[in-house]
Design a protein around this motif. Structure first.
Motif, PDB file in Angstrom:
ATOM      1  N   VAL A 116       0.879  -1.285   0.102  1.00 17.67           N
ATOM      2  CA  VAL A 116      -0.287   0.197   0.255  1.00 17.67           C
ATOM      3  C   VAL A 116       0.684   1.125  -0.039  1.00 17.67           C
ATOM      4  CG1 VAL A 116      -2.101   1.435   1.255  1.00 17.67           C
ATOM      5  CG2 VAL A 116      -1.309  -1.308   1.431  1.00 17.67           C
ATOM      6  N   ALA A 117       1.713   1.422   0.777  1.00 13.80           N
ATOM      7  CA  ALA A 117       2.771   2.238   0.538  1.00 13.80           C
ATOM      8  C   ALA A 117       3.172   2.647   0.006  1.00 13.80           C
ATOM      9  CB  ALA A 117       3.670   2.220   2.018  1.00 13.80           C
ATOM     10  N   SER A 118       4.021   1.918  -1.244  1.00 14.86           N
ATOM     11  CA  SER A 118       4.861   2.011  -2.801  1.00 14.86           C
ATOM     12  C   SER A 118       3.606   2.834  -3.893  1.00 14.86           C
ATOM     13  CB  SER A 118       5.838   0.820  -2.977  1.00 14.86           C
ATOM     14  OG  SER A 118       4.833   0.010  -2.792  1.00 14.86           O
ATOM     15  N   ALA A 119       2.081   2.523  -3.580  1.00 10.97           N
ATOM     16  CA  ALA A 119       1.455   2.281  -4.816  1.00 10.97           C
ATOM     17  C   ALA A 119       1.310   3.890  -5.120  1.00 10.97           C
ATOM     18  CB  ALA A 119      -0.142   2.978  -4.221  1.00 10.97           C
ATOM     19  N   ALA A 120       2.569   5.328  -4.789  1.00 14.92           N
ATOM     20  CA  ALA A 120       2.575   5.950  -5.380  1.00 14.92           C
ATOM     21  C   ALA A 120       3.384   6.213  -6.136  1.00 14.92           C
ATOM     22  CB  ALA A 120       2.479   7.348  -4.382  1.00 14.92           C
ATOM     23  N   PHE A 121       4.517   5.541  -5.747  1.00 15.19           N
ATOM     24  CA  PHE A 121       6.101   4.557  -6.515  1.00 15.19           C
ATOM     25  C   PHE A 121       5.208   4.347  -8.200  1.00 15.19           C
ATOM     26  CE2 PHE A 121       9.386   5.704  -3.687  1.00 15.19           C
ATOM     27  CZ  PHE A 121       8.973   7.092  -3.577  1.00 15.19           C
ATOM     28  N   ARG A 122       4.191   3.203  -7.619  1.00 18.83           N
ATOM     29  CA  ARG A 122       4.247   2.051  -8.676  1.00 18.83           C
ATOM     30  C   ARG A 122       3.040   2.494  -9.526  1.00 18.83           C
ATOM     31  NH1 ARG A 122       2.666  -1.458  -5.634  1.00 18.83           N
ATOM     32  NH2 ARG A 122       0.268  -0.497  -5.073  1.00 18.83           N
ATOM     33  N   ASN A 123       2.238   3.596  -9.476  1.00 20.10           N
ATOM     34  CA  ASN A 123       1.437   3.663 -10.007  1.00 20.10           C
ATOM     35  C   ASN A 123       1.590   5.270 -10.643  1.00 20.10           C
ATOM     36  OD1 ASN A 123      -0.266   1.778  -9.947  1.00 20.10           O
ATOM     37  ND2 ASN A 123      -1.182   2.685  -7.716  1.00 20.10           N
ATOM     38  N   ILE A 124       2.921   5.875 -10.964  1.00 18.10           N
ATOM     39  CA  ILE A 124       3.151   6.638 -10.567  1.00 18.10           C
ATOM     40  C   ILE A 124       3.249   7.490 -12.820  1.00 18.10           C
ATOM     41  CG2 ILE A 124       5.429   6.645 -11.518  1.00 18.10           C
ATOM     42  CD1 ILE A 124       6.356   9.514  -9.835  1.00 18.10           C
ATOM     43  N   THR A 125       2.653   8.924 -12.418  1.00 22.40           N
ATOM     44  CA  THR A 125       2.449   9.339 -14.063  1.00 22.40           C
ATOM     45  C   THR A 125       4.030  10.215 -14.022  1.00 22.40           C
ATOM     46  OG1 THR A 125       1.376  11.147 -13.728  1.00 22.40           O
ATOM     47  CG2 THR A 125       0.365   8.986 -14.775  1.00 22.40           C
ATOM     48  N   SER A 126       4.068  10.805 -16.080  1.00 28.46           N
ATOM     49  CA  SER A 126       5.230  11.109 -15.788  1.00 28.46           C
ATOM     50  C   SER A 126       5.415  13.503 -15.422  1.00 28.46           C
ATOM     51  CB  SER A 126       5.563  11.811 -17.507  1.00 28.46           C
ATOM     52  OG  SER A 126       4.117  11.956 -17.590  1.00 28.46           O
ATOM     53  N   GLU A 127       3.401  13.327 -15.747  1.00 28.17           N
ATOM     54  CA  GLU A 127       3.220  14.757 -14.498  1.00 28.17           C
ATOM     55  C   GLU A 127       3.455  14.586 -13.658  1.00 28.17           C
ATOM     56  OE1 GLU A 127       1.683  12.689 -16.256  1.00 28.17           O
ATOM     57  OE2 GLU A 127       1.300  13.933 -18.361  1.00 28.17           O
ATOM     58  N   GLU A 128       3.312  13.637 -12.765  1.00 27.91           N
ATOM     59  CA  GLU A 128       3.359  13.164 -10.948  1.00 27.91           C
ATOM     60  C   GLU A 128       4.923  13.084 -10.883  1.00 27.91           C
ATOM     61  OE1 GLU A 128      -0.367  11.052  -9.677  1.00 27.91           O
ATOM     62  OE2 GLU A 128       1.168  10.030 -10.457  1.00 27.91           O
ATOM     63  N   LEU A 129       5.917  12.818 -11.943  1.00 27.55           N
ATOM     64  CA  LEU A 129       7.544  12.955 -11.221  1.00 27.55           C
ATOM     65  C   LEU A 129       8.123  14.687 -11.244  1.00 27.55           C
ATOM     66  CD1 LEU A 129       9.956  11.085 -11.130  1.00 27.55           C
ATOM     67  CD2 LEU A 129       9.732  10.477 -14.105  1.00 27.55           C
ATOM     68  N   GLN A 130       7.683  15.060 -12.569  1.00 24.89           N
ATOM     69  CA  GLN A 130       8.103  16.088 -13.046  1.00 24.89           C
ATOM     70  C   GLN A 130       7.742  17.241 -11.597  1.00 24.89           C
ATOM     71  OE1 GLN A 130       9.766  17.167 -15.459  1.00 24.89           O
ATOM     72  NE2 GLN A 130       9.983  19.400 -14.756  1.00 24.89           N
ATOM     73  N   GLN A 131       6.700  16.940 -11.154  1.00 22.00           N
ATOM     74  CA  GLN A 131       6.136  17.357  -9.710  1.00 22.00           C
ATOM     75  C   GLN A 131       6.898  17.178  -8.938  1.00 22.00           C
ATOM     76  OE1 GLN A 131       1.887  17.527  -8.925  1.00 22.00           O
ATOM     77  NE2 GLN A 131       2.593  18.358  -7.775  1.00 22.00           N
ATOM     78  N   MET A 132       7.520  15.666  -8.666  1.00 22.56           N
ATOM     79  CA  MET A 132       8.569  15.467  -8.198  1.00 22.56           C
ATOM     80  C   MET A 132       9.703  16.741  -7.765  1.00 22.56           C
ATOM     81  SD  MET A 132       7.440  11.469  -7.004  1.00 22.56           S
ATOM     82  CE  MET A 132       6.571  10.820  -6.872  1.00 22.56           C
ATOM     83  N   VAL A 133      10.410  16.359  -9.240  1.00 25.93           N
ATOM     84  CA  VAL A 133      11.791  16.825  -9.659  1.00 25.93           C
ATOM     85  C   VAL A 133      11.475  18.710  -9.163  1.00 25.93           C
ATOM     86  CG1 VAL A 133      13.503  17.421 -11.268  1.00 25.93           C
ATOM     87  CG2 VAL A 133      12.526  15.605 -11.205  1.00 25.93           C
ATOM     88  N   GLU A 134      10.389  19.018  -9.376  1.00 28.02           N
ATOM     89  CA  GLU A 134       9.902  20.747  -8.827  1.00 28.02           C
ATOM     90  C   GLU A 134      10.402  20.765  -7.756  1.00 28.02           C
ATOM     91  OE1 GLU A 134       6.761  21.816 -11.224  1.00 28.02           O
ATOM     92  OE2 GLU A 134       7.537  21.973 -13.597  1.00 28.02           O
ATOM     93  N   ASN A 135       9.350  19.725  -7.477  1.00 22.37           N
ATOM     94  CA  ASN A 135       9.586  19.859  -5.561  1.00 22.37           C
ATOM     95  C   ASN A 135      10.206  19.286  -4.724  1.00 22.37           C
ATOM     96  OD1 ASN A 135       6.638  20.767  -5.488  1.00 22.37           O
ATOM     97  ND2 ASN A 135       5.602  18.918  -5.621  1.00 22.37           N
ATOM     98  N   LYS A 136      11.425  18.762  -5.152  1.00 16.38           N
ATOM     99  CA  LYS A 136      12.939  18.383  -4.503  1.00 16.38           C
ATOM    100  C   LYS A 136      12.129  17.464  -3.063  1.00 16.38           C
ATOM    101  CE  LYS A 136      15.815  21.806  -6.671  1.00 16.38           C
ATOM    102  NZ  LYS A 136      16.519  22.985  -6.141  1.00 16.38           N
ATOM    103  N   LYS A 137      11.369  16.990  -3.264  1.00 16.80           N
ATOM    104  CA  LYS A 137      11.211  16.059  -1.954  1.00 16.80           C
ATOM    105  C   LYS A 137      11.919  14.916  -1.690  1.00 16.80           C
ATOM    106  CE  LYS A 137       6.758  14.563   0.368  1.00 16.80           C
ATOM    107  NZ  LYS A 137       5.543  14.303   0.221  1.00 16.80           N
ATOM    108  N   TYR A 138      12.269  14.359  -3.186  1.00 18.39           N
ATOM    109  CA  TYR A 138      12.768  12.925  -3.487  1.00 18.39           C
ATOM    110  C   TYR A 138      14.169  13.011  -3.682  1.00 18.39           C
ATOM    111  CZ  TYR A 138       8.148  10.699  -2.563  1.00 18.39           C
ATOM    112  OH  TYR A 138       6.939  11.058  -2.128  1.00 18.39           O
ATOM    113  N   GLY A 139      15.360  12.240  -3.363  1.00 11.62           N
ATOM    114  CA  GLY A 139      16.310  12.832  -3.857  1.00 11.62           C
ATOM    115  C   GLY A 139      16.618  12.601  -5.012  1.00 11.62           C
TER     116      GLY A 139
END
Length: 417
Positions: free
Chosen positions: A229-252
């Motif tokens: 359940v915890a990894s569902a966000a990574f498993r179902n990630i889209t290109s738009e969500e990935l781009q948002q993660m890059v901009e937010n710098k929340k992940y390494g």
């Protein structure tokens, strides 16, 4: 010519005819005639060890003395020798010889004989020790500096007693909750593990790279199942969500790079998503100093994972009257080693150490030192970050057999300016 003298043995110790040699510990007696001696013998004549025990008491006008031949205060005479006293009769020319027993007489003082003293209200109290007497003198007549030192020492003593009681209570709770049998099993298991303090379990004789640092040793099956359940966000990630993660710098950088290369196969994608989520949790844990369970236990974090992080990667410290979980130097090195081992399984056993170094805010020399201790081969690879920007990244490669690094002979040479 002088007449010859003969001797006769008179002192049979069994008949109580031995001579007594007396030595006073505090000086010499000025008037020996004023002494009144009393000798006490042990009534147990059947036991060889006790039948020769004697106590000698002496009374004077000022003090009382006592000595014996069996305690630690007795005279240190050689027990393998016999001592005699001879008395010469000049008229008859006969030397009368007696067995001699040596006694060291100690004065009996009022403060030392009574183990208990009476208080003003008539109750018995134990006599004070030398330290307690000195503390009382300092409190009454000491200087301000001595009084401050005495107060500081008493506060430290109280603090150590509180810490000792807290540790005893924690130990009792652990024993009650887990039982002595489980604790013994844990102790035996710890002895059987590798002597390293921070490296994950390693099989140096493995024939495959995936068997060197086994995945089940890094992430137990129950823990792996709890990450669905915890990894569902990574498993179902889209290109738009990935781009948002890059901009937010929340992940390494490492996690973002691997999310960009997620596999298409559903099973492989799910496996990589779980591994990346747990690796990201380890990276975020390494950046903290004091860890609180409620901060780790987020809504998406499983309880079993939270317990694993607190138990395996933190140490318990005592600070300001409370017990805290902290990240020490050793536990941080342990987190780095587990991150590298898990990253090897994610990246087909070739991990970009530069990305991990930047994510965990480490020095390059530190992560390379841990990677070499894990038996990785270090390569350098040029990474093109833009049209005209490229940089060298350190790549850790797990090969069979493991690479063994030896410390340089002669130490590290300093570069000349």
């Amino acid at each position: 010519m002088a007449s010859r003298a003969t001797w006769a043995y008179r002192g049979d110790p069994d008949q109580g005819q031995e001579a007594l040699l007396v030595q006073f510990s505090n000086g010499n007696i000025q008037s020996p005639d004023s002494l009144d001696f009393t000798l006490y013998r042990n009534k147990d004549h059947k036991t060889p060890k006790t039948k020769k025990q004697r106590i000698l008491a002496a009374e004077t006008d000022r003090l009382s003395y006592v000595g014996n031949n069996f305690s630690s205060d007795a005279s240190k005479c050689n027990t393998l020798c016999r001592y005699f006293v001879g008395i010469l009769n000049k008229e008859s020319g006969t030397m009368e010889v007696y067995d001699a027993e040596h006694f060291k007489m100690q004065p009996i003082l009022g403060s030392s004989t009574n183990s208990e003293v009476q208080n003003e209200d008539g109750t018995d109290q134990p006599s004070k020790s030398y330290r307690e007497k000195m503390d009382s003198l300092i409190e009454a007549f000491g200087t301000n500096k001595q009084k401050r030192a005495l107060s500081s020492r008493k506060l430290n003593q109280v603090g150590s007693e509180i810490l000792s009681k807290a540790m005893e209570k924690a130990a009792e709770e652990i024993i009650e909750s887990r039982g002595t049998t489980e604790l013994v099993k844990d102790a035996v298991g710890n002895k059987e593990q590798d002597s390293s303090l921070f490296l994950p379990p390693c099989d140096f004789s493995a024939e495959k790279p995936e068997d060197v640092y086994k995945f089940d040793d890094l992430l137990f099956p129950a823990e792996y199942a709890a990450l669905e359940v915890a990894s569902a966000a990574f498993r179902n990630i889209t290109s738009e969500e990935l781009q948002q993660m890059v901009e937010n710098k929340k992940y390494g950088l490492f996690v973002l790079q691997e999310l960009h290369d997620m596999p298409k196969d559903e099973k492989d994608r799910d496996h990589k998503a779980r591994c990346l989520w747990y690796l990201d949790a380890l990276i975020k844990l390494s950046q903290q100093k004091v860890v609180k369970r409620k901060e780790i236990l987020s809504p998406e974090c499983p309880n079993i994972i939270c317990g694993k992080l607190m138990k395996n990667f933190t140490v318990v410290i005592y600070k300001n009257g409370s017990i805290l979980n902290s990240i020490s130097g050793t536990t941080k090195s342990k987190i780095v080693a587990h991150v590298i081992a898990l990253a090897l399984h994610i990246t087909d056993f070739q991990v970009d150490l530069t990305f991990l170094q930047r994510d965990m805010k480490l020095k390059e020399s530190r992560i390379l030192e841990i990677a070499r201790a894990m038996g990785l081969k270090i390569n350098k690879k040029m990474m093109f970050m833009g049209a005209s920007i490229d940089e060298g990244h350190k790549i850790g490669v797990l090969t069979i057999p493991l690479t063994v690094y030896k410390p340089p002979v002669g130490g590290i040479k300093r570069k000349k300016m």
